[in-house]
Design an enzyme around this catalytic site. Structure first.
Site, PDB file in Angstrom:
ATOM      1  N   GLY A  11      -1.940  21.903  27.674  1.00 51.97           N
ATOM      2  CA  GLY A  11      -0.938  20.834  27.238  1.00 51.97           C
ATOM      3  C   GLY A  11      -1.091  19.334  27.643  1.00 51.97           C
ATOM      4  CB  SER A  12      -2.940  17.430  30.168  1.00 51.80           C
ATOM      5  OG  SER A  12      -4.132  17.762  29.720  1.00 51.80           O
ATOM      6  CG  ASN A  13      -5.443  15.551  25.657  1.00 51.95           C
ATOM      7  OD1 ASN A  13      -5.596  14.311  25.907  1.00 51.95           O
ATOM      8  ND2 ASN A  13      -6.237  16.448  26.201  1.00 51.95           N
ATOM      9  CG  LEU A  84      -9.354  27.621  22.499  1.00 49.67           C
ATOM     10  CD1 LEU A  84      -9.497  28.558  23.553  1.00 49.67           C
ATOM     11  CD2 LEU A  84     -10.221  26.488  22.756  1.00 49.67           C
ATOM     12  CG  LEU A  86     -13.099  28.283  13.571  1.00 50.67           C
ATOM     13  CD1 LEU A  86     -14.162  28.990  12.464  1.00 50.67           C
ATOM     14  CD2 LEU A  86     -13.517  26.940  13.595  1.00 50.67           C
ATOM     15  CG  ASN A 101     -10.512  19.279  17.170  1.00 48.80           C
ATOM     16  OD1 ASN A 101      -9.939  19.862  18.008  1.00 48.80           O
ATOM     17  ND2 ASN A 101     -12.090  19.593  17.663  1.00 48.80           N
ATOM     18  CG  HIS A 103     -15.848  18.637  20.702  1.00 48.10           C
ATOM     19  ND1 HIS A 103     -15.800  20.041  20.713  1.00 48.10           N
ATOM     20  CD2 HIS A 103     -16.926  18.252  21.435  1.00 48.10           C
ATOM     21  CE1 HIS A 103     -16.714  20.472  21.169  1.00 48.10           C
ATOM     22  NE2 HIS A 103     -17.645  19.565  21.623  1.00 48.10           N
ATOM     23  CG  ASP A 144     -16.685  21.095  17.441  1.00 47.55           C
ATOM     24  OD1 ASP A 144     -15.312  20.727  17.088  1.00 47.55           O
ATOM     25  OD2 ASP A 144     -16.940  21.890  18.291  1.00 47.55           O
ATOM     26  CD  GLU A 169     -13.353  15.034  27.681  1.00 49.34           C
ATOM     27  OE1 GLU A 169     -12.899  14.897  26.745  1.00 49.34           O
ATOM     28  OE2 GLU A 169     -13.069  16.070  28.343  1.00 49.34           O
TER      29      GLU A 169
END
Length: 190
Positions: A11-13, A84, A86, A101, A103, A144, A169
């Site tokens: 959960g850093s984002n 994760l 769908l 989302n 990615h 995606d 990233e």
């Protein structure tokens, strides 16, 4: 505008989004949803005073559970930040062009089923890529496959390890993801 952040991991984002919108008079993270009861993202959200919910696979795929949950928190937009599973079609239909989302690669490369987290970074390394980056895209029924909203890139060297690639990233995510979400929300008329 109340947004829900869907997460599966640390959960850093998610925390970055909550902090980014903390003092915003217009945008609020009103709920964090996880498919994993032990996701550290839930702890991060609770520490910052954001309500959380854990949903099983069956509950996630049940409109009778998910729609009322999101209505309870007056959610008008969903952000997937390391989620994760769908997203079921009924949620995509209920939130048309209202689900984004993150990615950890430059789509369309290294996307699709099974391409998440370290799997993506390992594939980038194995392919000998000279750059990687992050992509924010609209969520559609195709994994995606939604239209790209924004991409940010970073150079790679042959000496970069998979962990180096992941860290480079991730720095892009920390810097740009909340800004992209904010820009998207500012263009919506709700």
């Amino acid at each position: 505008m109340n947004i829900a952040v869907f997460v599966s991991g640390s959960g850093s984002n998610c925390e970055n989004l909550i902090r980014h919108f903390k003092d915003d008079a217009r945008i609020n993270v009103s709920l964090v949803v996880s498919n994993k009861a032990d996701a550290y993202a839930l702890v991060r959200a609770q520490r910052l005073g954001v309500p959380t919910a854990v949903v099983s696979k069956a509950e996630l795929n049940d409109a009778g559970v998910m729609i009322p949950l999101l209505q309870q928190y007056d959610v008008c937009f969903i952000v997937l930040a390391g989620f994760l599973p769908l997203v079921p079609d009924f949620l995509i239909e209920a939130f048309p062009r209202r689900i984004v989302n993150l990615h950890p690669a430059l789509l369309p490369k290294f996307g699709g089923k099974g391409m998440w987290g370290h799997h993506v970074h390992e594939a980038v390394k194995a392919a000998g890529e000279t750059e990687t980056g992050m992509t924010v895209h609209w969520v559609t029924p195709v994994c995606d496959g939604g239209e790209i909203i924004a991409q940010y890139r970073t150079a790679l060297t042959p000496d970069d390890t998979v962990d180096d690639i992941a860290e480079k990233e991730h720095q892009l995510e920390m810097q740009y993801f909340p800004l992209v979400v904010e820009q998207v929300l500012n263009t919506l008329s709700l």
